[in-house]
Design an enzyme around this catalytic site. Structure first.
Site, PDB file in Angstrom:
ATOM      1  N   SER A 257     -30.634 -16.217  96.155  1.00 22.38           N
ATOM      2  CA  SER A 257     -31.783 -15.496  96.715  1.00 22.38           C
ATOM      3  C   SER A 257     -32.559 -16.358  97.709  1.00 22.38           C
ATOM      4  O   SER A 257     -32.534 -17.594  97.648  1.00 22.38           O
ATOM      5  CB  SER A 257     -32.719 -15.058  95.586  1.00 22.38           C
ATOM      6  OG  SER A 257     -32.002 -14.332  94.613  1.00 22.38           O
TER       7      SER A 257
HETATM    8  N1  SAM Z   1     -30.296 -16.093  90.416  1.00 24.53           N
HETATM    9  C1  SAM Z   1     -29.185 -16.378  91.289  1.00 24.53           C
HETATM   10  C2  SAM Z   1     -29.310 -17.726  91.948  1.00 24.53           C
HETATM   11  O1  SAM Z   1     -30.313 -18.404  91.753  1.00 24.53           O
HETATM   12  O2  SAM Z   1     -28.348 -18.088  92.652  1.00 24.53           O
HETATM   13  C3  SAM Z   1     -28.944 -15.306  92.306  1.00 24.53           C
HETATM   14  C4  SAM Z   1     -28.407 -14.116  91.695  1.00 24.53           C
HETATM   15  S1  SAM Z   1     -27.520 -13.000  92.725  1.00 24.53           S
HETATM   16  C5  SAM Z   1     -28.755 -12.373  93.774  1.00 24.53           C
HETATM   17  C6  SAM Z   1     -27.258 -11.736  91.476  1.00 24.53           C
HETATM   18  C7  SAM Z   1     -26.309 -12.136  90.388  1.00 24.53           C
HETATM   19  O3  SAM Z   1     -26.370 -11.145  89.357  1.00 24.53           O
HETATM   20  C8  SAM Z   1     -24.859 -12.210  90.819  1.00 24.53           C
HETATM   21  O4  SAM Z   1     -24.326 -13.457  90.511  1.00 24.53           O
HETATM   22  C9  SAM Z   1     -24.184 -11.102  90.018  1.00 24.53           C
HETATM   23  O5  SAM Z   1     -22.852 -11.387  89.661  1.00 24.53           O
HETATM   24  C10 SAM Z   1     -25.086 -11.031  88.814  1.00 24.53           C
HETATM   25  N2  SAM Z   1     -25.043  -9.793  88.035  1.00 24.53           N
HETATM   26  C11 SAM Z   1     -24.996  -8.513  88.489  1.00 24.53           C
HETATM   27  N3  SAM Z   1     -24.990  -7.658  87.442  1.00 24.53           N
HETATM   28  C12 SAM Z   1     -25.062  -8.421  86.318  1.00 24.53           C
HETATM   29  C13 SAM Z   1     -25.094  -8.125  84.926  1.00 24.53           C
HETATM   30  N4  SAM Z   1     -25.077  -6.873  84.444  1.00 24.53           N
HETATM   31  N5  SAM Z   1     -25.155  -9.161  84.057  1.00 24.53           N
HETATM   32  C14 SAM Z   1     -25.188 -10.444  84.506  1.00 24.53           C
HETATM   33  N6  SAM Z   1     -25.144 -10.778  85.797  1.00 24.53           N
HETATM   34  C15 SAM Z   1     -25.097  -9.783  86.697  1.00 24.53           C
END
Ligand code: SAM
Length: 221
Positions: free
Chosen positions: A64
């Site tokens: 992000s």
């Molecule tokens: N917090 C992260 C960072 O600091 O790099 C950025 C996160 S990225 C915007 C969103 C993440 O949510 C992705 O890695 C995606 O695979 C994960 N994601 C999406 N749906 C999810 C779920 N139901 N459970 C866990 N992770 C999930």
């Protein structure tokens, strides 16, 4: 951005992108100054690690924008003693920011390669207070509940009640809610069994995919 001096790039990021937009919480500012964001992005992007935008981390996912990490963290109103659940580990950067501030972080990721890489990265950086689990974070992680705060770093179609149920009394859930392309950062606070919901600001996140998020087929590539 020239990355000859990554530490000065990081301090400049905090001044021009974070403080300049009104983030004041000392714990948040100190964490952002300390965590080496360039370690959390793929090598091809390390020159842009402190730029004012999200960056790709592979497998269609992103780290992000620094400001979004800052506002989500500030909005949790953390003091340091908390146990926090993060849904969407991604690169592990938000987990590291939280680990600088609170006692314990539980982070959930649905993509095995990202969970493994983030766990390795956080281990190498010495963060012993983060546990990463593979699974559908839209269901939360009841085994370690209740949480003082929960942050969801992916966009949900609606607020999953199961996450609210895993908050401690006084707990805060921060979650982007909206369609697949645009969401509103939303805070739910639970106190004495009452829920208060506040809409904070517009944001754009990759989709939360899971039982209480989007189905695989509902989301854009
Ligand atoms: N917090 C992260 C960072 O600091 O790099 C950025 C996160 S990225 C915007 C969103 C993440 O949510 C992705 O890695 C995606 O695979 C994960 N994601 C999406 N749906 C999810 C779920 N139901 N459970 C866990 N992770 C999930």
């Amino acid at each position: 951005m020239i990355s000859g001096n990554l530490e000065s790039d990081r301090l400049k990021m905090v001044e021009t992108q974070i403080k300049a937009r009104g983030i004041e919480n000392r714990l948040v500012l100190e964490a952002l100054k300390k965590v080496p964001r360039h370690v959390f992005v793929p090598p091809d992007y390390s020159d842009s690690a402190y730029a004012d935008r999200p960056l790709p981390i592979g497998l269609g996912q992103t780290i992000s924008q620094p400001y979004m990490v800052a506002i989500m963290t500030e909005t949790m109103n953390l003091e340091g003693h908390e146990k926090v659940l993060e849904v969407g580990t991604g690169s592990g950067y938000q987990a590291a920011i939280l680990a600088e501030i609170v006692d314990h972080v539980v982070s959930l990721e649905r993509v095995p390669e990202l969970a493994d890489a983030a766990a390795e990265r956080l281990r190498e950086l010495g963060y012993a207070n983060v546990e990463i689990h593979l699974g559908d974070g839209s269901e939360g992680y009841a085994a370690r509940a209740p949480y003082d705060a929960i942050v969801v770093t992916a966009g949900a179609p609606e607020i999953p009640g199961v996450l609210v149920d895993q908050l401690a009394d006084g707990g805060r859930l921060i979650i982007p809610v909206g369609n697949s392309f645009q969401q509103t950062l939303t805070r739910v606070t639970v106190r004495d069994g009452e829920r208060k919901t506040e809409k904070l600001e517009g944001c754009v996140f990759v989709p939360l995919i899971g039982k209480f998020g989007w189905g695989e087929c509902e989301t854009p590539d």
